[in-house]
Design an enzyme around this catalytic site. Structure first.
Site, PDB file in Angstrom:
ATOM      1  N   SER A   7      35.914 -44.482  20.793  1.00 51.40           N
ATOM      2  CA  SER A   7      35.265 -44.086  20.451  1.00 51.40           C
ATOM      3  C   SER A   7      34.309 -43.309  21.035  1.00 51.40           C
ATOM      4  CB  SER A   7      33.834 -43.575  19.042  1.00 51.40           C
ATOM      5  OG  SER A   7      33.275 -42.517  18.149  1.00 51.40           O
ATOM      6  N   HIS A  32      39.202 -41.789  20.754  1.00 48.57           N
ATOM      7  CA  HIS A  32      38.338 -41.127  19.270  1.00 48.57           C
ATOM      8  C   HIS A  32      37.471 -40.170  19.140  1.00 48.57           C
ATOM      9  CE1 HIS A  32      38.190 -41.435  15.344  1.00 48.57           C
ATOM     10  NE2 HIS A  32      37.509 -41.616  15.261  1.00 48.57           N
ATOM     11  N   ASP A  34      34.955 -37.999  17.889  1.00 48.70           N
ATOM     12  CA  ASP A  34      33.837 -37.960  16.683  1.00 48.70           C
ATOM     13  C   ASP A  34      33.816 -36.014  16.770  1.00 48.70           C
ATOM     14  OD1 ASP A  34      33.645 -41.675  16.199  1.00 48.70           O
ATOM     15  OD2 ASP A  34      35.052 -40.053  15.481  1.00 48.70           O
ATOM     16  N   MET A  36      31.239 -34.039  14.794  1.00 50.40           N
ATOM     17  CA  MET A  36      31.098 -33.822  13.643  1.00 50.40           C
ATOM     18  C   MET A  36      29.746 -32.458  13.401  1.00 50.40           C
ATOM     19  SD  MET A  36      28.625 -37.791  14.362  1.00 50.40           S
ATOM     20  CE  MET A  36      29.674 -39.103  14.160  1.00 50.40           C
ATOM     21  N   HIS A  65      38.737 -36.445  15.850  1.00 50.22           N
ATOM     22  CA  HIS A  65      38.697 -36.714  13.576  1.00 50.22           C
ATOM     23  C   HIS A  65      37.028 -36.307  13.354  1.00 50.22           C
ATOM     24  CE1 HIS A  65      35.998 -40.153  11.050  1.00 50.22           C
ATOM     25  NE2 HIS A  65      35.593 -39.033  10.413  1.00 50.22           N
ATOM     26  N   MET A  67      34.902 -34.794  11.202  1.00 47.77           N
ATOM     27  CA  MET A  67      34.344 -35.486  10.171  1.00 47.77           C
ATOM     28  C   MET A  67      33.310 -33.788   9.811  1.00 47.77           C
ATOM     29  SD  MET A  67      32.599 -38.305  11.468  1.00 47.77           S
ATOM     30  CE  MET A  67      33.329 -37.948  13.243  1.00 47.77           C
ATOM     31  N   MET A 135      36.888 -45.120   6.529  1.00 46.11           N
ATOM     32  CA  MET A 135      35.822 -44.604   7.320  1.00 46.11           C
ATOM     33  C   MET A 135      35.154 -46.776   6.846  1.00 46.11           C
ATOM     34  SD  MET A 135      34.979 -42.669   9.448  1.00 46.11           S
ATOM     35  CE  MET A 135      33.680 -43.571   9.765  1.00 46.11           C
ATOM     36  N   ASP A 169      36.948 -46.921  11.625  1.00 42.93           N
ATOM     37  CA  ASP A 169      36.468 -46.924  11.944  1.00 42.93           C
ATOM     38  C   ASP A 169      35.100 -47.229  11.750  1.00 42.93           C
ATOM     39  OD1 ASP A 169      35.815 -43.241  13.176  1.00 42.93           O
ATOM     40  OD2 ASP A 169      34.673 -44.745  13.378  1.00 42.93           O
TER      41      ASP A 169
END
Ligand code: DX5
Ligand code: ZN
Length: 210
Positions: A7, A32, A34, A36, A65, A67, A135, A169
């Site tokens: 990540s 990965h 992430d 947000m 991913h 979020m 998660m 993760d």
């Protein structure tokens, strides 16, 4: 073979080019990414332009991913930026329509569960999923401690007939990787452990052998 998806949340933001080189040179399986929004989780990370730049320079699998509270607004932008897989949260708005939109874009669709969300919540949508991301920390920040009670969800998903990739993760490292592999996790997201490793390639090799 258990796979590794480093990540870049844990990478030095000023050295993203070097981070991508490290992921490539260590033989990791996916990047990965992430994302947000500061609303679904109390942190803000990066957007499609960074993914686009990385995919232009590197032949890495883009495992995005999201979020985000409203992922449906952004799946097209990440698909255009080169995402190979887009994972959204079961707890987000427009969950099912967003999964359908990801599939309509011809990329792999994943669903992620916060630690407190039961595996059962995915029963109806399993046929739409290529991946389930469990998660193993509360989403928002890297460097937290693994929540082991989440791992039983892998067996629950298999009992429900899910045959796709199960990913975990948060708080994963070379010491607990074997435990996750034994619990039936196929792909391990590693941020802090990968970018803090003395020997990232050795870490990847160790996980591949599980
Ligand atoms: C949490 C993030 C982290 C990150 C990896 O929202 O998704 O889980 O990817 O975290 P660490 O640094 O624990 O591997
Ligand atoms: Zn993640």
């Amino acid at each position: 073979m258990t796979k590794v998806a480093p990540s870049i949340l844990a990478a030095d933001p000023l050295r993203m080019y070097e981070a991508a080189c490290l992921i490539r040179d260590a033989g990791a399986d996916e990047l990965h990414f992430d994302v947000m929004d500061g609303h679904f989780v109390p942190n803000i990370s990066f957007g499609p332009s960074l993914l686009k730049a990385m995919k232009k320079e590197f032949d890495l699998v883009g495992d995005v991913h999201l979020m985000l509270t409203d992922p449906i607004k952004y799946v097209e932008a990440f698909s255009k930026a080169g995402a190979d897989n887009i994972t959204i949260h079961q707890e987000a708005n427009d969950f099912v329509p967003c999964l359908e939109k990801i599939r309509s874009l011809g990329i792999r669709a994943g669903a992620s569960l916060k630690p407190g969300t039961p595996a059962q919540s995915l029963r109806q949508v399993l046929p739409l999923l290529d991946r389930v991301l469990l998660m193993t920390v509360e989403p928002g920040f890297g460097g937290q401690k693994l929540m082991r009670d989440v791992l039983k969800k892998a067996a629950e998903l298999r009992l429900m007939g899910f045959r796709g990739d199960i990913q975990a993760d948060g708080g994963i490292n070379g010491e607990n990787a074997a435990e996750l592999a034994e619990a039936g996790i196929d792909t391990l997201v590693m941020g802090t452990a990968f970018f803090g490793a003395e020997d990232p390639a050795g870490l990847v090799k160790k996980v591949h052998a599980l």
